[in-house]
Design an enzyme around this catalytic site. Structure first.
Site, PDB file in Angstrom:
ATOM      1  N   ASP A  93     -61.694  69.456  -7.508  1.00  7.65           N
ATOM      2  CA  ASP A  93     -63.000  69.096  -7.900  1.00  7.65           C
ATOM      3  C   ASP A  93     -63.440  69.751  -9.037  1.00  7.65           C
ATOM      4  OD1 ASP A  93     -66.064  68.840  -5.964  1.00  7.65           O
ATOM      5  OD2 ASP A  93     -65.462  68.078  -7.872  1.00  7.65           O
ATOM      6  N   SER A  94     -64.463  69.228  -9.848  1.00  4.21           N
ATOM      7  CA  SER A  94     -64.750  69.541 -11.280  1.00  4.21           C
ATOM      8  C   SER A  94     -65.543  70.776 -11.248  1.00  4.21           C
ATOM      9  CB  SER A  94     -65.244  68.493 -12.194  1.00  4.21           C
ATOM     10  OG  SER A  94     -66.291  67.953 -11.349  1.00  4.21           O
ATOM     11  N   GLY A  96     -69.047  70.902 -10.691  1.00  4.60           N
ATOM     12  CA  GLY A  96     -70.305  70.897 -10.859  1.00  4.60           C
ATOM     13  C   GLY A  96     -71.142  70.881  -9.487  1.00  4.60           C
ATOM     14  N   PHE A  97     -70.464  70.242  -8.443  1.00  2.31           N
ATOM     15  CA  PHE A  97     -71.169  70.288  -7.269  1.00  2.31           C
ATOM     16  C   PHE A  97     -71.312  71.653  -6.658  1.00  2.31           C
ATOM     17  CE2 PHE A  97     -72.480  68.078  -3.166  1.00  2.31           C
ATOM     18  CZ  PHE A  97     -71.599  68.860  -2.086  1.00  2.31           C
ATOM     19  N   ASP A 147     -69.658  65.983 -13.179  1.00  2.00           N
ATOM     20  CA  ASP A 147     -70.744  65.203 -12.805  1.00  2.00           C
ATOM     21  C   ASP A 147     -72.067  66.026 -12.304  1.00  2.00           C
ATOM     22  OD1 ASP A 147     -69.728  65.940 -10.488  1.00  2.00           O
ATOM     23  OD2 ASP A 147     -70.040  64.153  -9.512  1.00  2.00           O
ATOM     24  N   GLN A 190     -72.117  57.813  -9.348  1.00  3.20           N
ATOM     25  CA  GLN A 190     -73.203  58.443  -8.902  1.00  3.20           C
ATOM     26  C   GLN A 190     -74.289  57.236  -8.399  1.00  3.20           C
ATOM     27  OE1 GLN A 190     -73.631  61.280  -7.849  1.00  3.20           O
ATOM     28  NE2 GLN A 190     -71.815  62.460  -8.493  1.00  3.20           N
ATOM     29  N   GLY A 217     -72.086  62.094  -4.653  1.00  7.96           N
ATOM     30  CA  GLY A 217     -73.450  61.729  -4.411  1.00  7.96           C
ATOM     31  C   GLY A 217     -73.659  61.493  -2.939  1.00  7.96           C
ATOM     32  N   ASP A 267     -61.499  64.061   1.695  1.00 11.79           N
ATOM     33  CA  ASP A 267     -61.560  65.585   1.758  1.00 11.79           C
ATOM     34  C   ASP A 267     -62.795  66.017   2.403  1.00 11.79           C
ATOM     35  OD1 ASP A 267     -63.453  65.877  -0.795  1.00 11.79           O
ATOM     36  OD2 ASP A 267     -63.229  67.759   0.214  1.00 11.79           O
TER      37      ASP A 267
HETATM   38  O1  LIG Z   1     -70.842  63.972  -6.112  1.00 13.72           O
HETATM   39  C1  LIG Z   1     -70.010  64.863  -5.984  1.00 13.72           C
HETATM   40  N1  LIG Z   1     -69.220  65.137  -7.286  1.00 13.72           N
HETATM   41  C2  LIG Z   1     -68.613  66.110  -7.007  1.00 13.72           C
HETATM   42  N2  LIG Z   1     -68.135  66.722  -5.855  1.00 13.72           N
HETATM   43  C3  LIG Z   1     -68.710  66.554  -4.724  1.00 13.72           C
HETATM   44  C4  LIG Z   1     -68.514  67.020  -3.535  1.00 13.72           C
HETATM   45  C5  LIG Z   1     -69.036  66.633  -2.384  1.00 13.72           C
HETATM   46  N3  LIG Z   1     -68.925  67.284  -0.982  1.00 13.72           N
HETATM   47  C6  LIG Z   1     -69.843  66.288  -0.423  1.00 13.72           C
HETATM   48  N4  LIG Z   1     -70.247  66.720   0.864  1.00 13.72           N
HETATM   49  C7  LIG Z   1     -69.636  67.690   1.776  1.00 13.72           C
HETATM   50  C8  LIG Z   1     -70.088  67.749   2.904  1.00 13.72           C
HETATM   51  N5  LIG Z   1     -69.613  68.724   3.885  1.00 13.72           N
HETATM   52  C9  LIG Z   1     -69.377  68.154   5.202  1.00 13.72           C
HETATM   53  C10 LIG Z   1     -69.113  69.413   6.333  1.00 13.72           C
HETATM   54  C11 LIG Z   1     -69.809  70.483   6.182  1.00 13.72           C
HETATM   55  C12 LIG Z   1     -70.068  71.283   4.700  1.00 13.72           C
HETATM   56  C13 LIG Z   1     -70.516  69.905   3.546  1.00 13.72           C
HETATM   57  N6  LIG Z   1     -70.425  65.632  -1.135  1.00 13.72           N
HETATM   58  C14 LIG Z   1     -70.049  65.757  -2.460  1.00 13.72           C
HETATM   59  C15 LIG Z   1     -70.351  64.973  -3.614  1.00 13.72           C
HETATM   60  C16 LIG Z   1     -69.613  65.328  -4.773  1.00 13.72           C
END
Ligand SMILES: O=c1nc[nH]c2cc3[nH]c(NCCN4CCCCC4)nc3cc12
Length: 373
Positions: A93-94, A96-97, A147, A190, A217, A267
């Site tokens: 993953d990059s 940003g999140f 992003d 997004q 997103g 993932d």
């Molecule tokens: O829009 C995203 N850009 C880059 N990486 C991301 C990672 C993400 N991880 C999630 N959700 C993770 C949800 N997760 C569920 C189990 C408990 C911990 C959180 N949405 C995301 C959106 C993004």
């Protein structure tokens, strides 16, 4: 192994796809679930076990690895595959999140994000170019664009601003990534919970002719129907001959419903994090091994499983380990959970090949509801 990155759809069943990603470090059978290896380790697992449960690819996080041990250090030590002894594909993953969800004092501008480390408060900045540079130093096989993921709910103007910034950053990441035939850079759609903005983002990214497309997103707290509706809107706008990766998803139910809408890669920290908290995923639903009702139960989690953690240990023993906070508790339950997730993906792939996805998905779902497990 393949010299270059390629994706082939081998079978379809409605919108569900069975495919294969081929890369120099190995093949990825899709639909695929990527165990999360945030800091270069899939917590509580040996990499041999991760491979043993059937994972073709794992995820690493740019944010965590740039802070500790440092991207340049990993590069000096031969890259992430050598460092972590995982010779197969890695997607990163990059960052940003993770910056927005973990770091302190972060500031986001057109140029990139500046932030302070959640570990020691040290200042950092990450531009689209630096994120791709870091992912290159890690020798990541599939690199994600930088992003801006909008937390939901959000105002339409805010969602639009972040979506358009992410498109400009996608262009910069594509330029920075350049031409690396054996690797791939994926764009990230997004647009929050706005159909129009999702279509706009997907169409603009499609025009960039990238090697793969993530739907970002989502899984940021929205109800499942909203997430699924965004998939109904987004997937048809993406090229049919490129992989589609739904970031951060999800539960087994999320995965079934998202495969049905055309998603190829997933993932989620759920199976590994739940394992460390005493929660087991099984064919008959979730079992919370912390619960006292397991104290005298001699049965294994699943006598039919080919995973020793599911087949060879009593619930009583697992309950004891969890209650005593023994390391082996987290190790066995993580092993069980990743084995369950990979078995689910294998089940899904076979069902799509057999044109029987809907029926198999219904059987799997009924299994969870069977109650007292
Ligand atoms: O829009 C995203 N850009 C880059 N990486 C991301 C990672 C993400 N991880 C999630 N959700 C993770 C949800 N997760 C569920 C189990 C408990 C911990 C959180 N949405 C995301 C959106 C993004």
């Amino acid at each position: 192994m393949a010299e270059t990155f390629s994706f082939e759809v081998l079978a379809t069943d409605g919108k569900a796809r069975r495919g294969l990603v081929s890369m120099p470090r190995g093949e990825i059978r899709t639909p695929a679930f990527m165990p999360v290896g945030t800091g270069g380790t899939v917590k509580a697992m040996y990499m041999d076990q991760v491979r043993g449960v059937g994972a073709d690819i794992i995820l690493g996080n740019t944010y965590h690895l740039m802070l500790r041990p440092g991207a340049e250090r990993v590069a000096r030590l031969g890259g992430l595959h050598e460092f972590a002894r995982w010779p197969y594909p890695i997607l990163t993953d990059s960052g940003g999140f993770q910056v927005m969800s973990l770091s302190k004092l972060r500031k986001l501008t057109e140029q990139g994000v500046t932030f302070r480390s959640h570990i020691d408060g040290a200042p950092y900045e990450m531009s689209p170019e630096r994120s791709i540079e870091i992912q290159g130093l890690l020798d990541s096989d599939i690199q994600m664009q930088l992003d801006e993921c909008t937390a939901l709910p959000a105002k339409p103007k805010e969602i639009e601003r972040a979506m358009e910034l992410s498109l400009r950053w996608a262009e910069r990441c594509k330029a920075a990534f350049g031409d690396q035939p054996g690797k791939a850079m994926f764009g990230i759609v997004q647009g929050g919970d706005s159909a129009a903005l999702r279509v706009c983002s997907a169409q603009a990214l499609k025009a960039m002719d990238l090697k793969g497309y993530a739907v970002g997103g989502l899984a940021v707290g929205e109800p499942q129907p909203v997430m699924l509706e965004m998939l109904d809107i987004t997937c048809p706008e993406l090229p049919a001959d490129k992989p589609r990766y739904l970031m951060g998803v999800g539960t087994p139910d999320d995965i079934l419903k998202s495969v049905a809408r055309g998603i190829d890669m997933f993932d989620c920290v759920m199976p590994t994090r739940a394992g460390r908290h005493g929660l087991a995923y099984t064919r008959r639903g979730k079992v919370n091994l912390r619960n006292a009702r397991h104290a005298d139960d001699p049965r294994p989690l699943d006598e039919e499983s080919d995973c020793p953690a599911a087949r060879d240990y009593s619930r009583a023993y697992l309950h004891h380990l969890v209650r005593s906070q023994e390391a082996l508790g987290a190790m066995l339950l993580t092993w069980n959970n990743l084995s369950y997730y990979q078995r689910l993906m294998q089940d899904i792939r076979a069902a799509v090949e057999a044109q029987a996805f809907d029926a198999r998905a219904a059987e799997i779902t009924e299994g969870w509801a069977r109650g007292d497990i």
